[in-house]
Design an enzyme around this catalytic site. Structure first.
Site, PDB file in Angstrom:
ATOM      1  N   PRO A  11       0.789  -1.219   0.000  1.00 27.45           N
ATOM      2  CA  PRO A  11       0.000   0.000   0.000  1.00 27.45           C
ATOM      3  C   PRO A  11       0.829   1.282   0.000  1.00 27.45           C
ATOM      4  O   PRO A  11       1.894   1.347   0.614  1.00 27.45           O
ATOM      5  CB  PRO A  11      -0.817  -0.097   1.298  1.00 27.45           C
ATOM      6  N   ASN A  12       0.293   2.247  -0.724  1.00 28.75           N
ATOM      7  CA  ASN A  12       0.845   3.611  -0.826  1.00 28.75           C
ATOM      8  C   ASN A  12       2.107   3.708  -1.678  1.00 28.75           C
ATOM      9  O   ASN A  12       2.597   4.816  -1.925  1.00 28.75           O
ATOM     10  CB  ASN A  12       1.097   4.222   0.564  1.00 28.75           C
ATOM     11  N   ARG A  19       5.107  11.068  -2.567  1.00 28.29           N
ATOM     12  CA  ARG A  19       4.906  10.681  -1.169  1.00 28.29           C
ATOM     13  C   ARG A  19       6.197  10.845  -0.365  1.00 28.29           C
ATOM     14  O   ARG A  19       7.177  10.128  -0.620  1.00 28.29           O
ATOM     15  CB  ARG A  19       4.473   9.211  -1.128  1.00 28.29           C
ATOM     16  N   TYR A  24      11.356   8.673   0.799  1.00 26.37           N
ATOM     17  CA  TYR A  24      11.253   7.614  -0.212  1.00 26.37           C
ATOM     18  C   TYR A  24      11.855   7.978  -1.571  1.00 26.37           C
ATOM     19  O   TYR A  24      11.858   7.143  -2.472  1.00 26.37           O
ATOM     20  CB  TYR A  24       9.780   7.230  -0.397  1.00 26.37           C
ATOM     21  N   ASN A  75       8.086  -5.727  -1.281  1.00 26.32           N
ATOM     22  CA  ASN A  75       8.044  -4.578  -0.384  1.00 26.32           C
ATOM     23  C   ASN A  75       6.588  -4.483   0.065  1.00 26.32           C
ATOM     24  O   ASN A  75       5.742  -3.929  -0.648  1.00 26.32           O
ATOM     25  CB  ASN A  75       8.482  -3.293  -1.097  1.00 26.32           C
ATOM     26  N   ALA A  78       3.443  -0.880   4.564  1.00 27.22           N
ATOM     27  CA  ALA A  78       2.948  -0.893   5.950  1.00 27.22           C
ATOM     28  C   ALA A  78       2.514  -2.284   6.408  1.00 27.22           C
ATOM     29  O   ALA A  78       2.590  -2.597   7.604  1.00 27.22           O
ATOM     30  CB  ALA A  78       1.793   0.096   6.100  1.00 27.22           C
ATOM     31  N   HIS A  81       4.601  -4.618   8.761  1.00 27.99           N
ATOM     32  CA  HIS A  81       4.611  -4.499  10.218  1.00 27.99           C
ATOM     33  C   HIS A  81       3.333  -5.015  10.873  1.00 27.99           C
ATOM     34  O   HIS A  81       3.220  -5.000  12.098  1.00 27.99           O
ATOM     35  CB  HIS A  81       4.816  -3.024  10.605  1.00 27.99           C
ATOM     36  N   ASP A  88       1.908 -15.723   6.403  1.00 30.79           N
ATOM     37  CA  ASP A  88       1.422 -17.099   6.236  1.00 30.79           C
ATOM     38  C   ASP A  88       1.392 -17.498   4.760  1.00 30.79           C
ATOM     39  O   ASP A  88       1.704 -18.647   4.419  1.00 30.79           O
ATOM     40  CB  ASP A  88       0.026 -17.250   6.851  1.00 30.79           C
ATOM     41  N   GLU A  99      13.046  -9.627   0.883  1.00 28.58           N
ATOM     42  CA  GLU A  99      12.274  -8.475   1.374  1.00 28.58           C
ATOM     43  C   GLU A  99      13.044  -7.201   1.060  1.00 28.58           C
ATOM     44  O   GLU A  99      14.270  -7.148   1.226  1.00 28.58           O
ATOM     45  CB  GLU A  99      12.104  -8.630   2.891  1.00 28.58           C
ATOM     46  N   HIS A 101      12.928  -2.740   1.309  1.00 32.34           N
ATOM     47  CA  HIS A 101      12.324  -1.468   1.723  1.00 32.34           C
ATOM     48  C   HIS A 101      13.201  -0.346   1.212  1.00 32.34           C
ATOM     49  O   HIS A 101      14.433  -0.448   1.249  1.00 32.34           O
ATOM     50  CB  HIS A 101      12.226  -1.364   3.246  1.00 32.34           C
ATOM     51  N   LEU A 102      12.558   0.714   0.776  1.00 32.27           N
ATOM     52  CA  LEU A 102      13.310   1.882   0.299  1.00 32.27           C
ATOM     53  C   LEU A 102      14.062   2.539   1.448  1.00 32.27           C
ATOM     54  O   LEU A 102      15.251   2.868   1.327  1.00 32.27           O
ATOM     55  CB  LEU A 102      12.342   2.894  -0.324  1.00 32.27           C
ATOM     56  N   SER A 103      13.340   2.750   2.551  1.00 35.82           N
ATOM     57  CA  SER A 103      13.938   3.443   3.701  1.00 35.82           C
ATOM     58  C   SER A 103      14.599   2.430   4.636  1.00 35.82           C
ATOM     59  O   SER A 103      14.334   1.223   4.549  1.00 35.82           O
ATOM     60  CB  SER A 103      12.846   4.213   4.452  1.00 35.82           C
ATOM     61  N   ARG A 108      13.793   4.292  11.810  1.00 33.38           N
ATOM     62  CA  ARG A 108      12.535   5.030  11.849  1.00 33.38           C
ATOM     63  C   ARG A 108      11.725   4.674  13.103  1.00 33.38           C
ATOM     64  O   ARG A 108      12.273   4.171  14.072  1.00 33.38           O
ATOM     65  CB  ARG A 108      11.787   4.771  10.543  1.00 33.38           C
ATOM     66  N   ARG A 112       8.053   0.358  13.071  1.00 29.60           N
ATOM     67  CA  ARG A 112       8.554  -0.108  11.772  1.00 29.60           C
ATOM     68  C   ARG A 112       9.740  -1.074  11.922  1.00 29.60           C
ATOM     69  O   ARG A 112      10.241  -1.599  10.940  1.00 29.60           O
ATOM     70  CB  ARG A 112       8.981   1.078  10.898  1.00 29.60           C
TER      71      ARG A 112
END
Ligand code: DQA
Length: 152
Positions: A11-12, A19, A24, A75, A78, A81, A88, A99, A101-103, A108, A112
């Site tokens: 999401p997002n 954003r 990001y 990725n 949200a 977390h 599952d 996995e 993540h950009l950040s 953070r 997170r």
């Protein structure tokens, strides 16, 4: 016979570019997809790249990946977390998973720092911005035995 990988975005991430660019970056998800496509192809991999704001849709895509893709890069944004359902699904399909993540999620907010996805992933790349996706393709390619090299 080509090796295919699935890159999933949560999401997002469709809002990338506008954003929180200080967190990001300014690249759009489409920019990242193009860079991934070029790099995957150079690695001899076919790639599908998807984004959803819906947890259920991501779960369905992971379930459907079995038998169609050799591995997954995710990725989960949200949902990383919060989502036992995504964890599952990843555990159920047993595909090699990286996995991303950009950040740097560990620098953070405390909420997170924990990732459910991490429990199903072979490894995590975070903090390198969009380049993390390229690093994830390299990591997955290696896990899959470098199909491009093997077929050269
Ligand atoms: C993110 C980090 C998550 O904490 C956040 O919810 C995101 C993006 C990242 O790529 O840095 O949406 O996964």
């Amino acid at each position: 016979m080509h090796t295919s990988i699935l890159i999933l975005n949560g999401p997002n991430l469709n809002m990338l570019g506008t954003r929180q660019p200080e967190v990001y970056g300014r690249e759009t998800l489409s920019d990242i997809e193009h860079a991934c496509r070029a790099h995957a192809s150079w690695r001899g991999l076919e790639m599908d790249f998807r984004q959803s704001n819906s947890e259920g849709e991501l779960v369905t895509w992971i379930q459907q990946a079995k038998g169609h893709y050799a591995g997954i890069i995710i990725n989960a944004a949200a949902y990383t977390h919060t989502s036992v359902a995504i964890l599952d699904a990843l555990l159920a399909v047993e595909l090699p998973t990286v996995e991303v993540h950009l950040s740097n999620i560990h620098q953070r907010d405390a909420f997170r720092h924990h990732s459910y996805v991490a429990k199903a992933a072979r490894g995590m790349i975070c903090g390198f911005g969009s380049h993390g996706y390229i690093l994830a393709i390299d990591a997955l390619s290696r896990l899959l035995g470098d199909p491009g090299v093997a077929s050269a």
